[in-house]
Design a protein around this motif. Structure first.
Motif, PDB file in Angstrom:
ATOM      1  N   HIS A  12      -2.820 -32.538   1.787  1.00  0.00           N
ATOM      2  CA  HIS A  12      -1.434 -32.391   2.222  1.00  0.00           C
ATOM      3  C   HIS A  12      -0.665 -32.382   0.636  1.00  0.00           C
ATOM      4  O   HIS A  12      -0.830 -33.333   0.043  1.00  0.00           O
ATOM      5  N   HIS A  13      -0.120 -31.037   0.353  1.00  0.00           N
ATOM      6  CA  HIS A  13       0.228 -31.122  -1.054  1.00  0.00           C
ATOM      7  C   HIS A  13       1.646 -30.852  -1.388  1.00  0.00           C
ATOM      8  O   HIS A  13       2.469 -30.036  -0.408  1.00  0.00           O
ATOM      9  N   PRO A  14       2.245 -31.579  -2.166  1.00  0.00           N
ATOM     10  CA  PRO A  14       3.550 -31.513  -2.634  1.00  0.00           C
ATOM     11  C   PRO A  14       4.055 -30.148  -3.319  1.00  0.00           C
ATOM     12  O   PRO A  14       3.217 -29.706  -4.104  1.00  0.00           O
ATOM     13  N   PHE A  15       5.202 -29.666  -3.213  1.00  0.00           N
ATOM     14  CA  PHE A  15       5.881 -28.852  -4.396  1.00  0.00           C
ATOM     15  C   PHE A  15       5.927 -29.725  -5.557  1.00  0.00           C
ATOM     16  O   PHE A  15       6.667 -30.743  -5.486  1.00  0.00           O
ATOM     17  N   ILE A  16       5.678 -29.157  -6.708  1.00  0.00           N
ATOM     18  CA  ILE A  16       5.776 -29.904  -8.005  1.00  0.00           C
ATOM     19  C   ILE A  16       6.470 -29.094  -8.951  1.00  0.00           C
ATOM     20  O   ILE A  16       6.075 -28.003  -9.237  1.00  0.00           O
ATOM     21  N   THR A  17       7.674 -29.687  -9.590  1.00  0.00           N
ATOM     22  CA  THR A  17       8.312 -28.921 -10.894  1.00  0.00           C
ATOM     23  C   THR A  17       8.262 -29.883 -11.737  1.00  0.00           C
ATOM     24  O   THR A  17       8.402 -31.024 -11.922  1.00  0.00           O
ATOM     25  N   ILE A  18       7.827 -29.298 -13.072  1.00  0.00           N
ATOM     26  CA  ILE A  18       7.777 -29.958 -14.310  1.00  0.00           C
ATOM     27  C   ILE A  18       8.755 -29.633 -15.184  1.00  0.00           C
ATOM     28  O   ILE A  18       8.911 -28.287 -15.497  1.00  0.00           O
ATOM     29  N   ASP A  19       9.861 -30.515 -15.566  1.00  0.00           N
ATOM     30  CA  ASP A  19      10.930 -30.218 -16.572  1.00  0.00           C
ATOM     31  C   ASP A  19      10.659 -31.222 -17.683  1.00  0.00           C
ATOM     32  O   ASP A  19      11.306 -32.061 -17.772  1.00  0.00           O
ATOM     33  N   TYR A  20       9.776 -30.860 -18.705  1.00  0.00           N
ATOM     34  CA  TYR A  20       9.464 -31.439 -19.806  1.00  0.00           C
ATOM     35  C   TYR A  20       9.273 -32.885 -19.443  1.00  0.00           C
ATOM     36  O   TYR A  20       8.014 -33.099 -19.233  1.00  0.00           O
ATOM     37  N   THR A  21      10.279 -33.759 -19.599  1.00  0.00           N
ATOM     38  CA  THR A  21       9.553 -35.460 -19.343  1.00  0.00           C
ATOM     39  C   THR A  21      10.059 -35.708 -17.748  1.00  0.00           C
ATOM     40  O   THR A  21       9.808 -36.938 -17.387  1.00  0.00           O
ATOM     41  N   THR A  22      10.317 -34.972 -16.869  1.00  0.00           N
ATOM     42  CA  THR A  22      10.636 -34.944 -15.432  1.00  0.00           C
ATOM     43  C   THR A  22       9.731 -34.245 -14.604  1.00  0.00           C
ATOM     44  O   THR A  22       9.621 -32.944 -14.991  1.00  0.00           O
ATOM     45  N   VAL A  23       9.177 -35.015 -13.697  1.00  0.00           N
ATOM     46  CA  VAL A  23       8.408 -34.526 -12.674  1.00  0.00           C
ATOM     47  C   VAL A  23       9.114 -34.672 -11.419  1.00  0.00           C
ATOM     48  O   VAL A  23       9.289 -35.710 -10.835  1.00  0.00           O
ATOM     49  N   THR A  24       9.127 -33.664 -10.424  1.00  0.00           N
ATOM     50  CA  THR A  24      10.039 -33.652  -9.325  1.00  0.00           C
ATOM     51  C   THR A  24       8.927 -33.381  -8.222  1.00  0.00           C
ATOM     52  O   THR A  24       8.312 -32.298  -8.231  1.00  0.00           O
ATOM     53  N   LEU A  25       8.966 -34.083  -7.351  1.00  0.00           N
ATOM     54  CA  LEU A  25       8.050 -34.131  -6.130  1.00  0.00           C
ATOM     55  C   LEU A  25       8.947 -33.734  -4.868  1.00  0.00           C
ATOM     56  O   LEU A  25       9.704 -34.528  -4.408  1.00  0.00           O
ATOM     57  N   ARG A  26       8.353 -32.597  -4.073  1.00  0.00           N
ATOM     58  CA  ARG A  26       9.172 -32.395  -2.920  1.00  0.00           C
ATOM     59  C   ARG A  26       7.990 -32.430  -1.825  1.00  0.00           C
ATOM     60  O   ARG A  26       6.889 -31.605  -1.644  1.00  0.00           O
ATOM     61  N   LEU A  27       8.027 -33.047  -0.551  1.00  0.00           N
ATOM     62  CA  LEU A  27       7.276 -33.228   0.453  1.00  0.00           C
ATOM     63  C   LEU A  27       7.978 -32.698   1.858  1.00  0.00           C
ATOM     64  O   LEU A  27       9.088 -33.122   2.205  1.00  0.00           O
ATOM     65  N   THR A  28       6.885 -32.063   2.672  1.00  0.00           N
ATOM     66  CA  THR A  28       7.363 -31.760   4.095  1.00  0.00           C
ATOM     67  C   THR A  28       6.202 -31.297   4.545  1.00  0.00           C
ATOM     68  O   THR A  28       5.187 -31.009   3.956  1.00  0.00           O
ATOM     69  N   SER A  29       6.070 -31.410   5.860  1.00  0.00           N
ATOM     70  CA  SER A  29       4.942 -30.983   6.704  1.00  0.00           C
ATOM     71  C   SER A  29       5.106 -29.836   7.403  1.00  0.00           C
ATOM     72  O   SER A  29       5.696 -29.678   8.457  1.00  0.00           O
ATOM     73  N   TRP A  30       4.842 -28.728   6.625  1.00  0.00           N
ATOM     74  CA  TRP A  30       5.096 -27.353   7.349  1.00  0.00           C
ATOM     75  C   TRP A  30       4.732 -27.153   8.707  1.00  0.00           C
ATOM     76  O   TRP A  30       5.225 -26.582   9.550  1.00  0.00           O
ATOM     77  N   ASP A  31       3.266 -27.680   8.902  1.00  0.00           N
ATOM     78  CA  ASP A  31       2.681 -27.209  10.283  1.00  0.00           C
ATOM     79  C   ASP A  31       3.384 -28.127  11.420  1.00  0.00           C
ATOM     80  O   ASP A  31       3.295 -27.603  12.418  1.00  0.00           O
ATOM     81  N   GLU A  32       4.155 -29.014  10.925  1.00  0.00           N
ATOM     82  CA  GLU A  32       4.681 -29.956  12.075  1.00  0.00           C
ATOM     83  C   GLU A  32       6.477 -29.553  12.254  1.00  0.00           C
ATOM     84  O   GLU A  32       7.042 -29.761  13.009  1.00  0.00           O
ATOM     85  N   GLY A  33       6.800 -29.091  10.965  1.00  0.00           N
ATOM     86  CA  GLY A  33       8.162 -28.684  11.075  1.00  0.00           C
ATOM     87  C   GLY A  33       9.219 -29.652  10.513  1.00  0.00           C
ATOM     88  O   GLY A  33      10.560 -29.796  11.055  1.00  0.00           O
ATOM     89  N   GLY A  34       8.684 -30.633   9.751  1.00  0.00           N
ATOM     90  CA  GLY A  34       9.670 -31.676   9.249  1.00  0.00           C
ATOM     91  C   GLY A  34       8.691 -32.737   8.493  1.00  0.00           C
ATOM     92  O   GLY A  34       7.738 -32.751   7.994  1.00  0.00           O
ATOM     93  N   ILE A  35       9.522 -33.753   8.362  1.00  0.00           N
ATOM     94  CA  ILE A  35       8.941 -35.087   7.637  1.00  0.00           C
ATOM     95  C   ILE A  35       8.071 -35.982   8.765  1.00  0.00           C
ATOM     96  O   ILE A  35       8.490 -36.078   9.701  1.00  0.00           O
ATOM     97  N   THR A  36       6.845 -36.175   8.456  1.00  0.00           N
ATOM     98  CA  THR A  36       5.862 -36.840   9.449  1.00  0.00           C
ATOM     99  C   THR A  36       5.348 -38.369   8.593  1.00  0.00           C
ATOM    100  O   THR A  36       5.698 -38.383   7.252  1.00  0.00           O
ATOM    101  N   SER A  37       4.843 -38.855   9.189  1.00  0.00           N
ATOM    102  CA  SER A  37       3.721 -40.235   8.298  1.00  0.00           C
ATOM    103  C   SER A  37       3.087 -39.793   7.196  1.00  0.00           C
ATOM    104  O   SER A  37       3.188 -40.509   6.456  1.00  0.00           O
TER     105      SER A  37
END
Length: 98
Positions: A54-79
């Protein structure tokens, strides 16, 4: 099973730094003292993600790493999203203490 917004907010209350974004993502920005520490963290994120398959969206902006999570197959946030976020937080804390 997809969590309701109330359930997501309840879980986020126990997850330092994570926020609900656009009602469909949980998001956290991790800030590091230098670029290479952020890249090392991304390596840890990749290993955790592979273990969950299960893989997040990852954005790297120099010293900041942003992670975004959702469960596409379920259509939202899951356990799975919540459990992964917990492990990302643990990896971040471990790196900060080194």
């Amino acid at each position: 099973m997809v969590f309701s917004q109330e359930e997501v907010e309840s879980h986020l209350g126990r997850l330092e730094g994570w926020e609900l974004e656009e009602g469909r993502w949980i998001v956290r920005k991790f800030v590091f003292s230098n670029y290479m520490k952020g890249i090392a963290f991304v390596d840890e994120v990749a290993a955790i993600s592979e273990a969950f398959n299960h893989h997040p969206f990852i954005t790297i902006d120099y010293t900041t790493v942003t992670l975004r999570l959702t469960s596409w197959d379920e259509g939202g946030i899951t356990s799975v999203d919540i459990k992964e976020a917990e492990q990302y937080n643990e990896a971040f804390e471990k790196m900060r203490s080194e």
